[in-house]
Design a protein around this motif. Structure first.
Motif, PDB file in Angstrom:
ATOM      1  N   TRP A 446       0.811  -1.213   0.000  1.00 48.50           N
ATOM      2  CA  TRP A 446       0.000   0.000   0.000  1.00 48.50           C
ATOM      3  C   TRP A 446       0.844   1.262   0.000  1.00 48.50           C
ATOM      4  CZ3 TRP A 446      -3.918  -1.889  -1.915  1.00 48.50           C
ATOM      5  CH2 TRP A 446      -4.565  -3.025  -1.417  1.00 48.50           C
ATOM      6  N   TRP A 447       2.133   1.113   0.142  1.00 50.53           N
ATOM      7  CA  TRP A 447       3.046   2.261   0.110  1.00 50.53           C
ATOM      8  C   TRP A 447       3.794   2.346  -1.222  1.00 50.53           C
ATOM      9  CZ3 TRP A 447       2.606   5.874   3.705  1.00 50.53           C
ATOM     10  CH2 TRP A 447       3.570   6.876   3.786  1.00 50.53           C
ATOM     11  N   THR A 448       3.402   1.516  -2.202  1.00 47.99           N
ATOM     12  CA  THR A 448       4.173   1.402  -3.435  1.00 47.99           C
ATOM     13  C   THR A 448       4.291   2.716  -4.184  1.00 47.99           C
ATOM     14  OG1 THR A 448       3.421  -0.888  -3.629  1.00 47.99           O
ATOM     15  CG2 THR A 448       4.420   0.081  -5.565  1.00 47.99           C
ATOM     16  N   SER A 449       3.224   3.522  -4.213  1.00 42.61           N
ATOM     17  CA  SER A 449       3.294   4.770  -4.978  1.00 42.61           C
ATOM     18  C   SER A 449       4.390   5.684  -4.443  1.00 42.61           C
ATOM     19  CB  SER A 449       1.944   5.488  -4.951  1.00 42.61           C
ATOM     20  OG  SER A 449       1.597   5.845  -3.625  1.00 42.61           O
ATOM     21  N   GLN A 450       4.623   5.658  -3.126  1.00 40.82           N
ATOM     22  CA  GLN A 450       5.694   6.476  -2.560  1.00 40.82           C
ATOM     23  C   GLN A 450       7.067   5.848  -2.832  1.00 40.82           C
ATOM     24  OE1 GLN A 450       4.839   9.435  -1.356  1.00 40.82           O
ATOM     25  NE2 GLN A 450       2.719   8.861  -1.772  1.00 40.82           N
ATOM     26  N   LEU A 451       7.162   4.536  -2.723  1.00 42.63           N
ATOM     27  CA  LEU A 451       8.428   3.858  -3.015  1.00 42.63           C
ATOM     28  C   LEU A 451       8.836   4.061  -4.471  1.00 42.63           C
ATOM     29  CD1 LEU A 451       7.757   0.515  -1.098  1.00 42.63           C
ATOM     30  CD2 LEU A 451       9.325   2.334  -0.398  1.00 42.63           C
ATOM     31  N   GLU A 452       7.851   4.142  -5.351  1.00 44.62           N
ATOM     32  CA  GLU A 452       8.136   4.399  -6.759  1.00 44.62           C
ATOM     33  C   GLU A 452       8.446   5.865  -7.029  1.00 44.62           C
ATOM     34  OE1 GLU A 452       5.371   1.237  -9.201  1.00 44.62           O
ATOM     35  OE2 GLU A 452       4.449   3.072  -8.457  1.00 44.62           O
ATOM     36  N   GLY A 453       7.893   6.751  -6.206  1.00 41.50           N
ATOM     37  CA  GLY A 453       7.928   8.169  -6.535  1.00 41.50           C
ATOM     38  C   GLY A 453       9.248   8.853  -6.252  1.00 41.50           C
ATOM     39  N   PHE A 454       9.920   8.498  -5.159  1.00 39.40           N
ATOM     40  CA  PHE A 454      11.179   9.171  -4.830  1.00 39.40           C
ATOM     41  C   PHE A 454      12.047   8.244  -4.003  1.00 39.40           C
ATOM     42  CE2 PHE A 454       8.399  10.054  -1.252  1.00 39.40           C
ATOM     43  CZ  PHE A 454       9.217  10.070  -0.144  1.00 39.40           C
ATOM     44  N   ARG A 455      13.328   8.562  -3.980  1.00 39.51           N
ATOM     45  CA  ARG A 455      14.285   7.729  -3.266  1.00 39.51           C
ATOM     46  C   ARG A 455      15.568   8.499  -3.030  1.00 39.51           C
ATOM     47  NH1 ARG A 455      15.146   2.807  -7.185  1.00 39.51           N
ATOM     48  NH2 ARG A 455      12.880   2.913  -7.037  1.00 39.51           N
ATOM     49  N   THR A 456      16.504   7.852  -2.362  1.00 45.24           N
ATOM     50  CA  THR A 456      17.824   8.407  -2.107  1.00 45.24           C
ATOM     51  C   THR A 456      18.845   7.596  -2.884  1.00 45.24           C
ATOM     52  OG1 THR A 456      17.171   9.109   0.113  1.00 45.24           O
ATOM     53  CG2 THR A 456      19.529   8.935  -0.332  1.00 45.24           C
ATOM     54  N   LEU A 457      19.661   8.259  -3.662  1.00 42.17           N
ATOM     55  CA  LEU A 457      20.740   7.600  -4.394  1.00 42.17           C
ATOM     56  C   LEU A 457      22.065   7.909  -3.695  1.00 42.17           C
ATOM     57  CD1 LEU A 457      19.638   8.506  -8.034  1.00 42.17           C
ATOM     58  CD2 LEU A 457      19.130   6.420  -6.753  1.00 42.17           C
ATOM     59  N   TYR A 458      22.940   6.926  -3.653  1.00 43.60           N
ATOM     60  CA  TYR A 458      24.225   7.140  -3.003  1.00 43.60           C
ATOM     61  C   TYR A 458      25.330   6.484  -3.812  1.00 43.60           C
ATOM     62  CZ  TYR A 458      23.606   2.419  -0.910  1.00 43.60           C
ATOM     63  OH  TYR A 458      23.405   1.062  -0.694  1.00 43.60           O
ATOM     64  N   LEU A 459      26.523   7.034  -3.700  1.00 41.97           N
ATOM     65  CA  LEU A 459      27.685   6.540  -4.422  1.00 41.97           C
ATOM     66  C   LEU A 459      28.566   5.736  -3.475  1.00 41.97           C
ATOM     67  CD1 LEU A 459      28.715   9.695  -6.505  1.00 41.97           C
ATOM     68  CD2 LEU A 459      27.033   7.915  -7.050  1.00 41.97           C
ATOM     69  N   ALA A 460      28.887   4.529  -3.891  1.00 46.36           N
ATOM     70  CA  ALA A 460      29.722   3.659  -3.060  1.00 46.36           C
ATOM     71  C   ALA A 460      30.377   2.608  -3.953  1.00 46.36           C
ATOM     72  CB  ALA A 460      28.877   2.985  -1.975  1.00 46.36           C
ATOM     73  N   GLU A 461      31.338   1.930  -3.398  1.00 40.99           N
ATOM     74  CA  GLU A 461      31.960   0.828  -4.133  1.00 40.99           C
ATOM     75  C   GLU A 461      31.094  -0.414  -4.087  1.00 40.99           C
ATOM     76  OE1 GLU A 461      35.841   0.389  -2.501  1.00 40.99           O
ATOM     77  OE2 GLU A 461      36.629   2.205  -3.462  1.00 40.99           O
ATOM     78  N   ASP A 462      30.260  -0.528  -3.073  1.00 37.84           N
ATOM     79  CA  ASP A 462      29.301  -1.618  -2.972  1.00 37.84           C
ATOM     80  C   ASP A 462      28.107  -1.099  -2.181  1.00 37.84           C
ATOM     81  OD1 ASP A 462      29.611  -2.208  -0.014  1.00 37.84           O
ATOM     82  OD2 ASP A 462      31.665  -2.575  -0.673  1.00 37.84           O
ATOM     83  N   PRO A 463      26.967  -1.795  -2.219  1.00 39.84           N
ATOM     84  CA  PRO A 463      25.756  -1.259  -1.579  1.00 39.84           C
ATOM     85  C   PRO A 463      25.654  -1.526  -0.083  1.00 39.84           C
ATOM     86  CG  PRO A 463      25.232  -3.287  -2.725  1.00 39.84           C
ATOM     87  CD  PRO A 463      26.684  -2.998  -3.023  1.00 39.84           C
ATOM     88  N   SER A 464      26.738  -1.907   0.565  1.00 44.64           N
ATOM     89  CA  SER A 464      26.720  -2.299   1.973  1.00 44.64           C
ATOM     90  C   SER A 464      26.392  -1.121   2.874  1.00 44.64           C
ATOM     91  CB  SER A 464      28.081  -2.867   2.368  1.00 44.64           C
ATOM     92  OG  SER A 464      29.066  -1.841   2.296  1.00 44.64           O
ATOM     93  N   TRP A 465      26.125  -1.438   4.149  1.00 44.65           N
ATOM     94  CA  TRP A 465      25.874  -0.379   5.121  1.00 44.65           C
ATOM     95  C   TRP A 465      27.083   0.530   5.257  1.00 44.65           C
ATOM     96  CZ3 TRP A 465      21.819   1.767   7.179  1.00 44.65           C
ATOM     97  CH2 TRP A 465      22.007   2.685   8.209  1.00 44.65           C
ATOM     98  N   ASP A 466      28.266  -0.045   5.285  1.00 44.22           N
ATOM     99  CA  ASP A 466      29.472   0.786   5.391  1.00 44.22           C
ATOM    100  C   ASP A 466      29.596   1.707   4.186  1.00 44.22           C
ATOM    101  OD1 ASP A 466      30.172  -0.278   7.819  1.00 44.22           O
ATOM    102  OD2 ASP A 466      31.613  -1.716   7.001  1.00 44.22           O
ATOM    103  N   GLY A 467      29.224   1.191   2.997  1.00 45.94           N
ATOM    104  CA  GLY A 467      29.265   2.028   1.807  1.00 45.94           C
ATOM    105  C   GLY A 467      28.281   3.177   1.902  1.00 45.94           C
ATOM    106  N   PHE A 468      27.079   2.894   2.404  1.00 45.54           N
ATOM    107  CA  PHE A 468      26.069   3.929   2.562  1.00 45.54           C
ATOM    108  C   PHE A 468      26.525   4.976   3.579  1.00 45.54           C
ATOM    109  CE2 PHE A 468      22.251   5.323   4.999  1.00 45.54           C
ATOM    110  CZ  PHE A 468      21.670   6.100   4.009  1.00 45.54           C
ATOM    111  N   LEU A 469      27.084   4.519   4.696  1.00 44.52           N
ATOM    112  CA  LEU A 469      27.530   5.444   5.731  1.00 44.52           C
ATOM    113  C   LEU A 469      28.642   6.348   5.210  1.00 44.52           C
ATOM    114  CD1 LEU A 469      26.347   5.483   8.593  1.00 44.52           C
ATOM    115  CD2 LEU A 469      28.421   4.351   9.383  1.00 44.52           C
ATOM    116  N   LYS A 470      29.562   5.770   4.470  1.00 44.81           N
ATOM    117  CA  LYS A 470      30.643   6.576   3.897  1.00 44.81           C
ATOM    118  C   LYS A 470      30.087   7.604   2.920  1.00 44.81           C
ATOM    119  CE  LYS A 470      35.112   6.146   1.532  1.00 44.81           C
ATOM    120  NZ  LYS A 470      36.110   5.188   0.973  1.00 44.81           N
ATOM    121  N   ALA A 471      29.092   7.184   2.125  1.00 42.53           N
ATOM    122  CA  ALA A 471      28.476   8.112   1.176  1.00 42.53           C
ATOM    123  C   ALA A 471      27.788   9.259   1.912  1.00 42.53           C
ATOM    124  CB  ALA A 471      27.475   7.368   0.300  1.00 42.53           C
ATOM    125  N   MET A 472      27.073   8.950   2.988  1.00 41.68           N
ATOM    126  CA  MET A 472      26.394   9.998   3.744  1.00 41.68           C
ATOM    127  C   MET A 472      27.409  10.974   4.334  1.00 41.68           C
ATOM    128  SD  MET A 472      23.686   9.710   6.938  1.00 41.68           S
ATOM    129  CE  MET A 472      22.489   8.782   5.991  1.00 41.68           C
TER     130      MET A 472
END
Length: 624
Positions: A446-472
């Motif tokens: 029931w939240w699909t329209s929001q999940l489709e509508g916008f998101r956060t993109l991040y740059l990392a060497e891999d999609p791991s939590w450490d990669g996300f934290l470094k990107a932030m």
């Protein structure tokens, strides 16, 4: 100010009239500064100003105590309401009693003003003092700063020449152009000067950049608002803005590593209901990091297990809003919505706050909860606060200490906080800006329209939590939106210029509206088995088939079952035999359910149809 003609004045006036940035019902209090600035622009352009807003300017707003426990509205907006009222009213007998009482209650013994009532014994704020003084003057009051107030303002000047918001700030200890402008304005009205006028002029000149504009502080980007404050302050001081000023280079960032790739995150996505459907949606929408809002650790673990079994490259983590947390800053008030976080899925932060609805001093909140979150490789996310003066203090403090790692821009519904809190742009490139799903309700579908509508993109060497934290932490993050609220055009929010270019150049890698991703699924098919505790309709024995169809979802999942149905079931087959599921309708959920009675069944297929364009979609699932 520059005594120059405005090009295309009529076009600009039409823009000011038609681009009021606050959609109906999206702000928690009237943001009267925006109304005032709209009217001021039209006045500068020599255009008429309507009086249609006069009826809402009769008395100060009473803030909802859910957002601020004392019901304190933001002083800035009350002051702008008074200024707007003066601009548009022709009634000289318009009552001012309630307004006068509001501002006088907020005047400190030294003549300064702040957001809270002065009875709390707190000190003033240099910008709120300017707003308060000017508001009382607009109300016909004769107001003067006493000698102790003038000394207070002069003592806000630092050795650099710039001014802070109070003489000895406990939080947000940095010079800023708006503080300096407010100080210069107040001192001029009191026939006084900064204790170091030459140093003040020099500091303002030092904020001029080679891009042609002024910045608010040494670490900020140049912007129009800071440029206005700088030029006006120089005018008041009788200093030149065109003399021998050596422009400072704009802030530069090191080159991006060549090994980075673009990954996709959803912050505070649904963390309740079906983990199976969350995994399916993550795969369909190419989401690499799903921070689940207020999810239990077992829910996160189950979602991660299912993703592993199905080979879906998504990591589930925490993305919490800790309801019931109120933090207080003396002089400003006691606010909710300052406690949103992201953290790894397996950390044990424990419940918070210790007592719901009981205010904690900001410093205690910082030294306990924020400290624990950072120690567990988490980060705080700034959701929103409509008090600009408080926001500036806490976000400047975050740049120094890391209290917050990101600012929310896009938000569920039609919100973009940057539209009606444009001062947040001052931290672009200094703090990451993310899209905050802030999901409400249960099922991910029931939240699909929001999940489709916008998101956060991040740059990392891999999609791991450490990669996300470094990107932030490196600000290698960008919020992007493309849905009905943007007329299906891409809108960006935040990010360093090089990050934006990097992501834009690779749009085909991450876009969710091209190729096979362009059509949103018409239904969600899930096979239910015993011992699936988070799945609605799961049987105690045997197998069940659940189908959720698509509905017009509105702004939130709790409205889903109230909106128009958008897809319909054409048929359901178990192997080659057609079967007919029953419809289950709940207050906030609805689905089709079939209990499989056929022994040895191998597969289920479901055919659904789009009720708008008649498109057919077939879904399959293995029953073995």
């Amino acid at each position: 100010m520059l005594q120059s003609p405005v090009p295309e004045a009529e076009v600009l006036a039409d823009f000011a009239r038609s681009h009021y940035p606050i959609p109906d019902g999206l702000s928690q209090q009237p943001l009267w500064r925006i109304d005032y600035e709209q009217a001021q622009v039209l006045s500068w352009l020599g255009k008429p100003i309507g009086s249609d807003k006069l009826a809402m300017l009769q008395e100060p707003f009473v803030y909802n105590t859910y957002f601020e426990q004392n019901a304190y509205p933001t002083l800035q907006h009350q002051a702008m309401a008074v200024r707007l009222r003066k601009m548009i009213s022709t009634d000289k007998d318009l009552s001012s009693t309630a307004w006068e009482r509001y501002f006088k209650l907020r005047r400190r013994p030294n003549g300064t003003f702040n957001n809270s009532a002065a009875t709390d014994g707190s000190d003033g704020h240099i910008v709120n003092t300017l707003w308060g003084m000017e508001a009382l003057e607009d109300l016909g009051q004769q107001v003067h700063l006493p000698a102790v107030g003038i000394a207070w303002i002069r003592s806000c000047q630092r050795d650099t020449g710039g001014f802070t918001w109070c003489p000895v700030p406990e939080l947000g200890r940095c010079e800023n152009m708006i503080y300096t402008w407010a100080a210069v304005s107040l001192l001029s009205q009191a026939n006084s000067r900064p204790r170091d006028t030459d140093g003040c002029v020099r500091w303002i000149h030092d904020q001029f950049t080679d891009g042609g504009g002024f910045r608010s502080s040494a670490l900020a980007n140049p912007n129009l608002t800071a440029t206005y404050y700088a030029l006006d302050a120089l005018r008041i001081l009788g200093a030149s803005a065109s003399g021998p000023i050596r422009p400072r280079p704009a802030r530069r960032s090191p080159p991006l590593p060549s090994t980075l790739k673009v990954y996709s995150a959803q912050i505070e996505a649904p963390g309740n209901g079906s983990p199976s459907e969350a995994v399916v949606l993550a795969e369909r929408l190419n989401i690499h990091l799903w921070t689940a809002k207020n999810a239990s650790r077992p829910w996160i673990a189950e979602a991660q297990r299912i993703a592993g079994v199905q080979g879906v490259n998504v990591q589930f983590a925490r993305g919490d809003e800790e309801y019931g947390t109120y933090t207080s800053v003396r002089g400003f008030g006691t606010y909710s919505h300052l406690d949103d976080l992201v953290a790894p899925g397996d950390v044990q932060l424990g419940p918070y706050p210790p007592q719901k609805e009981v205010a904690l001093p900001w410093t205690e909140f910082r030294d306990t909860r924020i400290k624990a979150i950072r120690e567990d490789k988490g980060r705080m996310v700034w959701q929103f606060n409509e008090n600009e003066e408080l926001t500036r203090i806490l976000l400047d403090e975050a740049c120094r200490t890391g209290d917050y790692g990101a600012i929310s821009s896009f938000h569920f519904g039609l919100d973009d906080f940057l539209d009606f809190e444009p001062f947040l742009m001052e931290w672009e490139g200094r703090l990451a800006m993310i899209g905050l799903q802030d999901s409400h309700g249960g099922e991910s579908w029931w939240w699909t329209s929001q999940l489709e509508g916008f998101r956060t993109l991040y740059l990392a060497e891999d999609p791991s939590w450490d990669g996300f934290l470094k990107a932030m932490d490196n600000k290698w993050v960008l919020a992007v939106r493309r849905d009905s609220s943007t007329n299906h055009q891409i809108e960006w929010s935040g990010a360093l210029p090089e990050v934006r270019r990097f992501i834009a150049d690779r749009e085909q890698d991450w876009s969710w509206w091209t190729g096979s991703r362009s059509n949103r699924s018409l239904a969600m098919l899930t096979v239910l088995r015993p011992n699936m505790p988070f799945e609605a309709g799961a049987p105690k024995g045997g197998l069940s088939i659940r189908v959720r169809l698509r509905f017009g979802l509105g702004d939130g999942p709790n409205k889903a079952v109230l909106h128009e149905q958008q897809s319909e079931l054409v048929s359901m087959h178990i192997d080659d035999r057609e079967v007919h599921p029953e419809e289950v309708g709940l207050d906030h959920d609805r689905y089709l359910l079939y209990h499989v009675r056929e022994s040895g069944s191998r597969a289920v297929s479901v055919v659904v149809r789009d009720l708008t364009n008649r498109r057919i979609e077939t879904l399959h699932a293995d029953l073995s």
